[in-house]
Scaffold this motif. Structure first.
Motif, PDB file in Angstrom:
ATOM      1  N   MET A   1       0.838  -1.171   0.000  1.00  0.00           N
ATOM      2  CA  MET A   1       0.000   0.000   0.000  1.00  0.00           C
ATOM      3  C   MET A   1       0.886   1.240   0.000  1.00  0.00           C
ATOM      4  SD  MET A   1      -2.786   1.438   2.815  1.00  0.00           S
ATOM      5  CE  MET A   1      -2.944  -0.159   3.493  1.00  0.00           C
TER       6      MET A   1
ATOM      7  N   GLN B   1      -8.271  10.482   6.119  1.00  0.00           N
ATOM      8  CA  GLN B   1      -7.467   9.748   5.162  1.00  0.00           C
ATOM      9  C   GLN B   1      -8.236   9.692   3.856  1.00  0.00           C
ATOM     10  OE1 GLN B   1      -8.266   7.893   8.156  1.00  0.00           O
ATOM     11  NE2 GLN B   1      -6.512   8.855   9.116  1.00  0.00           N
ATOM     12  N   THR B   2      -7.503   9.716   2.771  1.00  0.00           N
ATOM     13  CA  THR B   2      -8.106   9.512   1.464  1.00  0.00           C
ATOM     14  C   THR B   2      -7.580   8.195   0.950  1.00  0.00           C
ATOM     15  OG1 THR B   2      -8.240  11.875   1.036  1.00  0.00           O
ATOM     16  CG2 THR B   2      -8.306  10.427  -0.878  1.00  0.00           C
ATOM     17  N   MET B   3      -8.487   7.310   0.595  1.00  0.00           N
ATOM     18  CA  MET B   3      -8.086   5.989   0.137  1.00  0.00           C
ATOM     19  C   MET B   3      -8.382   5.842  -1.340  1.00  0.00           C
ATOM     20  SD  MET B   3      -9.381   3.542   3.238  1.00  0.00           S
ATOM     21  CE  MET B   3     -11.090   4.001   3.044  1.00  0.00           C
TER      22      MET B   3
ATOM     23  N   ILE C   1      -9.042   2.934  -3.790  1.00  0.00           N
ATOM     24  CA  ILE C   1      -9.414   1.522  -3.700  1.00  0.00           C
ATOM     25  C   ILE C   1      -9.649   0.989  -5.109  1.00  0.00           C
ATOM     26  CG2 ILE C   1     -11.144  -0.098  -2.839  1.00  0.00           C
ATOM     27  CD1 ILE C   1     -11.626   1.841  -0.525  1.00  0.00           C
ATOM     28  N   ASP C   2      -9.063  -0.162  -5.383  1.00  0.00           N
ATOM     29  CA  ASP C   2      -9.266  -0.794  -6.677  1.00  0.00           C
ATOM     30  C   ASP C   2     -10.735  -1.161  -6.819  1.00  0.00           C
ATOM     31  OD1 ASP C   2      -9.558  -3.087  -8.584  1.00  0.00           O
ATOM     32  OD2 ASP C   2      -7.393  -2.765  -8.818  1.00  0.00           O
TER      33      ASP C   2
ATOM     34  N   TYR D   1      -9.204  -3.882  -3.032  1.00  0.00           N
ATOM     35  CA  TYR D   1      -7.986  -3.655  -2.265  1.00  0.00           C
ATOM     36  C   TYR D   1      -7.652  -2.168  -2.199  1.00  0.00           C
ATOM     37  CZ  TYR D   1      -6.861  -8.613  -2.124  1.00  0.00           C
ATOM     38  OH  TYR D   1      -6.888  -9.954  -1.896  1.00  0.00           O
ATOM     39  N   VAL D   2      -7.153  -1.734  -1.034  1.00  0.00           N
ATOM     40  CA  VAL D   2      -6.677  -0.366  -0.882  1.00  0.00           C
ATOM     41  C   VAL D   2      -5.333  -0.272  -1.598  1.00  0.00           C
ATOM     42  CG1 VAL D   2      -5.908   1.405   0.742  1.00  0.00           C
ATOM     43  CG2 VAL D   2      -7.882  -0.039   1.307  1.00  0.00           C
TER      44      VAL D   2
ATOM     45  N   MET E   1      -3.139   5.299   0.462  1.00  0.00           N
ATOM     46  CA  MET E   1      -3.782   6.099   1.491  1.00  0.00           C
ATOM     47  C   MET E   1      -3.024   7.414   1.575  1.00  0.00           C
ATOM     48  SD  MET E   1      -4.802   5.202   5.415  1.00  0.00           S
ATOM     49  CE  MET E   1      -5.732   3.810   4.838  1.00  0.00           C
TER      50      MET E   1
END
Length: 134
Positions: free
Chosen positions: A1, A68-70, A72-73, A78-79, A82
């Motif tokens: 990640m 937090q900014t994620m 994500i696929d 999946y992350v 971040m």
């Protein structure tokens, strides 16, 4: 990640870039090509709360929340990354003001005004200056 700090983000994107991105995001909302449910708030047992501000845009897979900014696929869940969400939120909010200023303000205006404090105000001022020569 991949974890990105405020400094990492600042090194790859400018306020002008974010203003253009916000303009595209506004158009996506109008066109109905993005899903942006209402913000979800989960109050903590003590002080504070968890704020979730999800959005799904098939073309860029951006997910945002205040802390937090994620990324994500969209296919696997999946992350992927971040980011510092506090800065991303300030940048996004400031860019929204800059986009509105650029799109809705009179082009001949050479003065701007704002009311506010803190990171949001600083980002909004930066956006006004990025959108116009004041």
């Amino acid at each position: 990640m991949l974890l990105l700090s405020k400094e990492d983000i600042k090194s790859v994107i400018t306020m002008k870039d974010m203003i253009e991105a916000d303009k595209q995001a506004f158009k996506m909302v109008v066109d109905g090509t993005v899903d942006t449910p209402l913000r979800t708030v989960i109050n903590g047992k003590y002080d504070g709360a968890f704020l979730f501000m999800p959005a799904y845009a098939p073309d860029n897979n951006l997910m945002t929340s205040p802390a937090q900014t994620m990324l994500i696929d969209g296919k696997t869940g999946y992350v992927i990354a971040m980011l510092d969400g506090t800065y991303v939120t300030q940048l996004r909010t400031g860019a929204s003001s800059g986009a509105a200023f650029d799109l809705l303000g009179k082009k001949e205006c050479k003065e701007g005004a704002m009311i506010g404090t803190g990171g949001q105000a600083a980002a909004q001022l930066e956006a006004m200056l990025a959108a116009r020569k004041l």
